[in-house]
Design a protein around this motif. Structure first.
Motif, PDB file in Angstrom:
ATOM      1  N   ARG A  23       0.865  -1.117  -0.006  1.00 34.32           N
ATOM      2  CA  ARG A  23       0.225   0.147   0.182  1.00 34.32           C
ATOM      3  C   ARG A  23       0.858   1.291  -0.050  1.00 34.32           C
ATOM      4  N   HIS A  24       1.953   1.333   0.611  1.00 36.23           N
ATOM      5  CA  HIS A  24       2.776   2.280   0.708  1.00 36.23           C
ATOM      6  C   HIS A  24       3.428   2.756  -0.484  1.00 36.23           C
ATOM      7  N   TRP A  25       4.024   1.611  -1.081  1.00 35.28           N
ATOM      8  CA  TRP A  25       4.619   1.683  -2.645  1.00 35.28           C
ATOM      9  C   TRP A  25       3.582   2.367  -3.485  1.00 35.28           C
ATOM     10  N   GLN A  26       2.263   1.820  -3.303  1.00 38.14           N
ATOM     11  CA  GLN A  26       1.258   2.340  -4.299  1.00 38.14           C
ATOM     12  C   GLN A  26       1.038   3.795  -4.227  1.00 38.14           C
ATOM     13  N   LYS A  27       0.741   4.358  -3.002  1.00 40.78           N
ATOM     14  CA  LYS A  27       0.608   5.644  -2.631  1.00 40.78           C
ATOM     15  C   LYS A  27       1.869   6.609  -3.390  1.00 40.78           C
ATOM     16  N   ILE A  28       3.002   5.901  -2.948  1.00 37.24           N
ATOM     17  CA  ILE A  28       4.016   6.851  -3.544  1.00 37.24           C
ATOM     18  C   ILE A  28       4.147   7.022  -4.882  1.00 37.24           C
ATOM     19  N   GLY A  29       3.868   5.661  -5.533  1.00 37.53           N
ATOM     20  CA  GLY A  29       4.063   5.494  -7.047  1.00 37.53           C
ATOM     21  C   GLY A  29       2.961   6.341  -7.858  1.00 37.53           C
ATOM     22  N   GLN A  30       1.643   6.351  -7.067  1.00 38.81           N
ATOM     23  CA  GLN A  30       0.768   7.086  -7.673  1.00 38.81           C
ATOM     24  C   GLN A  30       0.719   8.639  -7.819  1.00 38.81           C
ATOM     25  N   PHE A  31       1.422   8.989  -6.575  1.00 37.66           N
ATOM     26  CA  PHE A  31       1.809  10.520  -6.497  1.00 37.66           C
ATOM     27  C   PHE A  31       2.830  10.693  -7.608  1.00 37.66           C
ATOM     28  N   ARG A  32       3.756  10.067  -8.043  1.00 37.22           N
ATOM     29  CA  ARG A  32       4.699  10.124  -8.978  1.00 37.22           C
ATOM     30  C   ARG A  32       4.001  10.102 -10.298  1.00 37.22           C
ATOM     31  N   ALA A  33       3.060   9.410 -10.387  1.00 36.57           N
ATOM     32  CA  ALA A  33       2.240   9.028 -11.711  1.00 36.57           C
ATOM     33  C   ALA A  33       1.382  10.186 -12.025  1.00 36.57           C
ATOM     34  N   SER A  34       0.886  10.864 -10.894  1.00 31.82           N
ATOM     35  CA  SER A  34       0.344  12.128 -11.123  1.00 31.82           C
ATOM     36  C   SER A  34       0.812  13.379 -11.482  1.00 31.82           C
ATOM     37  N   HIS A  35       1.942  13.324 -11.430  1.00 34.04           N
ATOM     38  CA  HIS A  35       2.998  14.546 -11.390  1.00 34.04           C
ATOM     39  C   HIS A  35       4.075  14.509 -12.227  1.00 34.04           C
ATOM     40  N   PRO A  36       4.076  14.816 -13.654  1.00 31.37           N
ATOM     41  CA  PRO A  36       5.384  14.700 -14.440  1.00 31.37           C
ATOM     42  C   PRO A  36       6.418  15.688 -13.851  1.00 31.37           C
ATOM     43  N   ALA A  37       6.159  16.585 -13.076  1.00 31.98           N
ATOM     44  CA  ALA A  37       7.365  17.326 -12.631  1.00 31.98           C
ATOM     45  C   ALA A  37       8.100  16.700 -11.622  1.00 31.98           C
ATOM     46  N   ILE A  38       7.809  15.651 -11.163  1.00 34.11           N
ATOM     47  CA  ILE A  38       8.587  14.878 -10.551  1.00 34.11           C
ATOM     48  C   ILE A  38       9.866  14.192 -11.129  1.00 34.11           C
ATOM     49  N   ALA A  39       9.540  13.654 -12.062  1.00 30.12           N
ATOM     50  CA  ALA A  39      10.584  12.884 -12.821  1.00 30.12           C
ATOM     51  C   ALA A  39      11.282  14.010 -13.882  1.00 30.12           C
ATOM     52  N   SER A  40      10.554  15.026 -14.530  1.00 28.75           N
ATOM     53  CA  SER A  40      11.139  15.740 -15.499  1.00 28.75           C
ATOM     54  C   SER A  40      11.314  17.197 -15.275  1.00 28.75           C
ATOM     55  N   GLY A  41      10.854  17.467 -13.993  1.00 22.04           N
ATOM     56  CA  GLY A  41      10.854  19.065 -13.781  1.00 22.04           C
ATOM     57  C   GLY A  41      12.071  19.585 -13.129  1.00 22.04           C
ATOM     58  N   SER A  42      11.991  20.993 -12.751  1.00 25.32           N
ATOM     59  CA  SER A  42      13.232  21.579 -12.053  1.00 25.32           C
ATOM     60  C   SER A  42      13.191  21.239 -10.470  1.00 25.32           C
ATOM     61  N   HIS A  43      14.209  21.157  -9.846  1.00 21.59           N
ATOM     62  CA  HIS A  43      14.254  20.871  -8.316  1.00 21.59           C
ATOM     63  C   HIS A  43      14.692  22.224  -7.592  1.00 21.59           C
ATOM     64  N   LYS A  44      14.161  22.405  -6.475  1.00 17.42           N
ATOM     65  CA  LYS A  44      14.748  23.364  -5.710  1.00 17.42           C
ATOM     66  C   LYS A  44      14.547  23.140  -4.117  1.00 17.42           C
ATOM     67  N   LYS A  45      15.464  22.893  -3.523  1.00 16.09           N
ATOM     68  CA  LYS A  45      15.454  22.539  -1.952  1.00 16.09           C
ATOM     69  C   LYS A  45      14.774  24.078  -1.236  1.00 16.09           C
ATOM     70  N   LEU A  46      13.799  23.493  -0.368  1.00 15.30           N
ATOM     71  CA  LEU A  46      13.167  24.865   0.377  1.00 15.30           C
ATOM     72  C   LEU A  46      13.652  25.144   1.733  1.00 15.30           C
ATOM     73  N   SER A  47      13.957  23.864   2.513  1.00 23.19           N
ATOM     74  CA  SER A  47      14.358  24.197   3.844  1.00 23.19           C
ATOM     75  C   SER A  47      15.027  22.671   4.154  1.00 23.19           C
ATOM     76  N   ASP A  48      15.909  23.062   5.271  1.00 20.01           N
ATOM     77  CA  ASP A  48      16.616  21.868   5.834  1.00 20.01           C
ATOM     78  C   ASP A  48      15.890  21.036   6.822  1.00 20.01           C
ATOM     79  N   ALA A  49      15.260  21.912   7.622  1.00 18.06           N
ATOM     80  CA  ALA A  49      14.475  21.339   8.907  1.00 18.06           C
ATOM     81  C   ALA A  49      13.027  22.163   8.725  1.00 18.06           C
ATOM     82  N   PRO A  50      11.990  21.357   8.557  1.00 12.31           N
ATOM     83  CA  PRO A  50      11.962  19.964   7.881  1.00 12.31           C
ATOM     84  C   PRO A  50      12.473  20.019   6.339  1.00 12.31           C
ATOM     85  N   TYR A  51      13.348  18.851   6.029  1.00  9.52           N
ATOM     86  CA  TYR A  51      13.759  18.912   4.737  1.00  9.52           C
ATOM     87  C   TYR A  51      12.879  18.727   3.736  1.00  9.52           C
ATOM     88  N   SER A  52      12.654  19.991   2.678  1.00  7.40           N
ATOM     89  CA  SER A  52      11.636  19.740   1.682  1.00  7.40           C
ATOM     90  C   SER A  52      12.123  20.509   0.522  1.00  7.40           C
TER      91      SER A  52
END
Length: 690
Positions: A643-672
Motif C-alpha cells: 500500500r505504501h509503494w502504491q501511494k508513492i507511485g501514484q503521486f509520482r504518476a500524477s505529477h510529471p514534474a517529479i521525474a522531469s521538472g526543475s528541483h529546488k530545496k526549500l528547507s533543511d528542517a524539515p527537509y523539503s
C-alpha cells in the motif's frame, strides 16, 4: 542480461603457475600486499571492490607468476605450471563482494569465483545521521511556491489545509515515514505522457504469474524435483495480463518483459559443480527469434497482453538480444534433426531432454553426449552467422564486440556480408524466418525483432548487452523500430495511445549518469548502474541525504531534452534491495527516496512487496529471480508495504514534474523541496525518521 557461467562479467587474464606439492602455506597477494590468512583447506575468501587488481600467489616467500597470459573463465579449474618469472595476474572485478580463490587437494589447479552465501543472512544497515520526527504536526514553508489561500492536499494521507503566511501545517500519516506529499487540491490538468517520465515495472515473465499451467512443460522441459533453481516455473502472458491492474495501481506507466522469443529447448549444467539443470527460462538464450516461446504463450495471448496494457495506459517494452544466441543442448539436437552432432546416444533416454545424471556424473555430464569436434556443426548457425569454439567457425576475440559472453555463440553483427538463413532454420517447420535477399546478420536480427513491433504494437525495446555490439547496429534497430511502430499505429488508430516515436533504453554494463555516443546511436535512455550502489541505501536511511543527488540529476537530465537515464534499486543481474536486510520498514523508506528521483525509474518485481531471495545453487544471480510473493500480500506487513509503494507511485504518476521538472530545496528542517514543470508543481516534505 543473464551472464550464465560468468555472472560478474570479470576477466582474469592469466596462465596459473604450479606452486609445487610442498605443504608450505600459500598466500594470496593483492596489489603487492599479502593477505594475512593462508589458504585454509585449499581456499581463501577475500573481499574486493569494483576495479582492477594485480594478483599473485606467495609460496615460501617466492612470488609466482604466469608463464603466458590466457583468459580464465569463471569457475573453471586451470592447471598450474611451474613457477616462472614473477608476473601478476590481472583481475577485473565488476561487482563488489567476496571472492573465493581455491586449489584442488593436489595443488594442481586454481579457480577464482564469487563466494556465495549459505542460507539467508540478514544484516543491520549502517546508521545514518538523520533528523527525528516525533509523530506530531509539521509546519512547512511554501513561500514563493503557492500564495496564501491556496488549498493543498497531502496525497499520502488525504488531509487538506490552506496556506497561511507562506506556511502549511499538517501531520504526516504514521505509515508514511514522516512524509508529506503536497499538491494543489485544484491541480492543473495532467500533461500527456512523455518517456522522460518513464516509471517502468520490470519482471521476469516466467517467475511472475502462472495464468496457464498447460504450457508449463513445452518441448518436454522437466522439473528437477529439488530446488528448481533454473527450471521453468510457469509464468506466462496470460498470468501477466491478469496482473496489469496491479501494476497500474503502483503508478507504473510501462512494463518491461524479458525476451519472449523461442528459447533453447533443453538445459545446460548449472553452477560450478553442475548441481542443477539450467534452462533458458529468463529469455536470453534464443533459438528462433521469429517465434514466441510456448512456455510464455502464443501470438493471441501476446496480442491480448499488449492491447490490455494499452487500454490501461501501460506501454510495453520488450527486452531484445542482438549479441548472441543460446547454447546447443541435447533437446535442440534431437528436436531440430541435428542428431549427427550427438554421440553415445545409446545411453540416452527416448526423449533426450529427460536425461538426468547418474553414475557419478553431474548436470554438466550432458556434454559427453555432444560431439563438439564434428564438421556437421555447419548445419547449426554456421560460420557466416556466429563466432563459436566449433570446427569451421570464427573464433571469439578478446574485446567487448568480438568476445563471447559465457561461451554463447556471438553474432557477427559487424559483418556486411550477405548471408542465407542458417541451415537449421531452413529445416525448422514452424519458423517464420524466410530468406532476405542481400541481408547481413544484423539485417536479419533487426528485421526479426522489429516484426514484433509491426505486428503487435510493441512500444519500445530494452536492449541487452549494448556495448557488445557496434553503435551503428543499434542506430539501425532504432530507425527500423520507428518505422515499424508508425506502421502499426497507422493500421490500428483505435488501439494506439499516442503518436510518440519508438523508444529504446539500453543496458551498457556499469554505465552511470553520463551522456555519451550511445545517445547518438539510437538510445533515448540508458540504465543507471550508479544509483543502486552509491545512493539507494543511504537515501532510504534518511531521505534528506538524497538532496545532492536530486539536485544533480534534475540539473543534468531535465535541462537536456535528449538525455535521460533509468535508475533502479534492484535487478535480475546485481542484487535485490530487500535481499540484504530483509527489513520491511527500510523497504518502505526506499520507496520514498527512490520514487522521487528525477529521470526514469525501473521497479523490479517485488521491490514493492518485499520479495525474498531464492536458493541459488551457487550461482548468485539466481537468488534474485525468485517467484513473485503473491501469497504474502493479503495481510500483514507485506500488505502494508505494498500500500505504501502504491501511494508513492501514484503521486509520482500524477505529477510529471517529479521525474522531469526543475528541483529546488526549500528547507533543511524539515527537509523539503519543490518540483515544477509546465504548470505542474509539488512540494515534498520529510519531517525525519520516526
Amino acid at each position: 542480461m543473464y551472464r550464465s557461467l560468468t555472472p560478474l562479467c570479470f576477466a582474469l587474464l592469466t596462465a596459473l603457475p604450479t606452486l609445487g606439492q610442498a605443504a608450505a602455506p600459500l598466500y594470496l597477494t593483492v596489489d603487492g600486499k599479502p593477505i594475512a590468512a593462508p589458504f585454509d583447506g585449499g581456499k581463501v575468501i577475500h573481499p574486493l571492490t569494483k576495479g582492477s587488481y594485480q594478483i599473485q600467489i606467495t609460496d615460501d616467500g617466492r612470488l609466482c607468476g604466469p608463464a603466458e597470459a590466457a583468459p580464465l573463465p569463471f569457475g573453471k579449474a586451470l592447471p598450474l605450471a611451474e613457477c616462472g618469472k614473477a608476473k601478476a595476474y590481472q583481475l577485473r572485478v565488476m561487482l563488489p563482494g567476496d571472492y573465493e580463490f581455491s586449489f584442488d587437494e593436489q595443488r594442481t589447479t586454481l579457480k577464482v569465483l564469487r563466494a556465495t552465501k549459505k542460507g539467508v543472512v540478514t544484516r543491520t544497515p549502517p546508521e545514518v545521521e538523520c533528523a527525528r520526527w516525533d509523530g506530531g504536526p509539521v509546519t512547512a514553508s511554501v513561500k514563493g511556491v503557492w500564495p496564501d489561500g491556496t488549498r493543498l492536499r497531502d496525497a499520502y494521507s488525504g488531509q487538506e489545509g490552506v496556506v497561511k503566511g507562506g506556511k502549511l501545517t499538517l501531520t504526516p500519516s504514521a505509515s508514511s515515514g514522516g512524509l508529506l506529499l503536497l499538491e494543489p487540491v485544484n491541480a492543473a490538468k495532467r500533461a500527456p505522457f512523455d518517456w522522460d517520465q518513464a516509471s517502468v515495472y520490470f519482471l521476469l515473465t516466467d517467475r511472475f504469474n502462472n495464468g496457464d499451467p498447460s504450457n508449463d512443460n513445452s518441448f518436454g522441459r522437466q522439473k528437477d524435483g529439488k530446488d528448481e533453481v533454473a527450471t521453468w516455473h510457469g509464468g506466462d502472458f496470460k498470468g501477466l495480463t491478469e496482473k496489469l491492474d496491479y501494476i497500474k495501481a503502483l503508478g507504473m506507466n510501462a512494463i518491461w518483459i524479458t525476451p519472449m522469443v523461442e528459447q533453447i529447448h533443453g538445459f545446460i549444467g548449472g553452477g560450478e559443480q553442475g548441481s542443477f539443470p539450467f534452462y533458458g527460462y529468463h529469455g536470453y538464450w534464443a533459438l528462433d527469434f521469429t517465434k514466441i516461446d510456448p512456455n510464455y504463450g502464443d501470438e493471441e495471448s501476446l496480442r491480448t497482453l499488449v492491447d490490455e496494457a494499452h487500454k490501461r495506459g501501460l506501454r510495453v517494452l520488450l527486452d531484445v538480444v542482438m549479441n548472441h544466441a543460446g547454447y546447443a543442448t541435447l533437446a535442440d539436437l534431437q528436436d531440430l534433426g541435428l542428431t549427427s552432432l550427438a554421440q553415445n546416444t545409446g545411453k540416452l533416454p527416448e526423449h533426450w531432454n529427460s536425461w538426468t545424471p547418474s553414475g557419478g556424473l553431474d548436470w554438466h555430464g550432458y556434454n559427453q553426449f555432444i560431439n563438439y569436434q564434428s564438421n556437421d556443426w555447419s548445419k547449426w548457425w554456421g560460420k557466416d552467422w556466429v563466432r563459436a569454439g566449433l570446427p569451421g567457425y570464427p573464433q571469439p576475440g578478446v574485446d567487448d564486440v568480438t568476445g563471447s559472453i559465457a561461451g554463447m555463440p556471438d553474432f557477427l553483427t559487424e559483418s556486411s556480408k550477405s548471408v542465407d538463413l542458417p541451415e537449421f532454420l531452413k529445416r525448422k517447420a514452424d519458423t517464420r524466418a524466410t530468406p532476405i535477399p542481400g541481408a547481413s546478420v544484423s539485417d536479419y536480427l533487426v528485421a526479426w525483432h522489429t516484426d514484433w513491433v509491426r505486428r503487435f504494437g510493441i512500444d519500445g525495446f530494452r536492449a541487452d548487452t549494448v556495448k557488445h555490439l557496434e553503435p551503428a547496429v543499434w542506430a539501425k534497430l532504432k530507425a527500423a523500430g520507428n518505422a515499424a511502430l508508425k506502421e502499426w499505429k497507422s493500421a490500428n488508430p483505435d488501439k494506439k495511445l499516442d503518436d510518440l516515436p519508438f523508444y529504446m533504453v539500453g543496458e551498457v554494463w556499469d554505465h552511470g549518469v553520463s551522456k555519451d555516443f550511445w545517445y547518438q546511436n539510437g538510445f533515448d535512455s540508458l540504465i543507471n548502474f550508479d544509483y543502486q550502489r552509491e545512493g539507494a541505501l543511504t537515501h532510504a536511511q534518511c531521505m534528506s541525504q538524497a538532496e545532492p543527488t536530486y539536485a544533480s540529476y534534475a540539473q543534468r537530465l531535465n535541462t537536456d531534452p535528449n538525455f535521460n537515464v533509468m535508475s533502479y534499486i534492484s535487478s535480475h543481474d546485481t542484487k535485490l534491495f530487500f535481499g540484504d536486510y530483509q527489513d520491511v520498514a527500510l523497504q518502505k523508506r526506499v520507496a520514498n527516496s527512490f520514487l522521487m528521483l528525477p529521470g526514469g525509474v525501473q521497479v523490479y518485481y517485488g521491490d514493492e512487496s518485499g520479495r525474498g531471495l531464492a536458493k541459488d545453487g551457487g550461482v548468485f544471480d539466481q537468488a534474485l529471480r525468485s517467484d513473485m510473493n503473491w501469497s504474502e500480500l493479503g495481510s500483514g506487513d507485506k500488505a502494508g508495504l505494498l500500500r505504501h509503494w502504491q501511494k508513492i507511485g501514484q503521486f509520482r504518476a500524477s505529477h510529471p514534474a517529479i521525474a522531469s521538472g526543475s528541483h529546488k530545496k526549500l528547507s533543511d528542517a524539515p527537509y523539503s523541496f519543490v518540483r515544477e514543470k509546465d504548470g505542474d508543481k509539488v512540494v515534498v516534505v520529510f519531517a525525519g525518521r520516526n
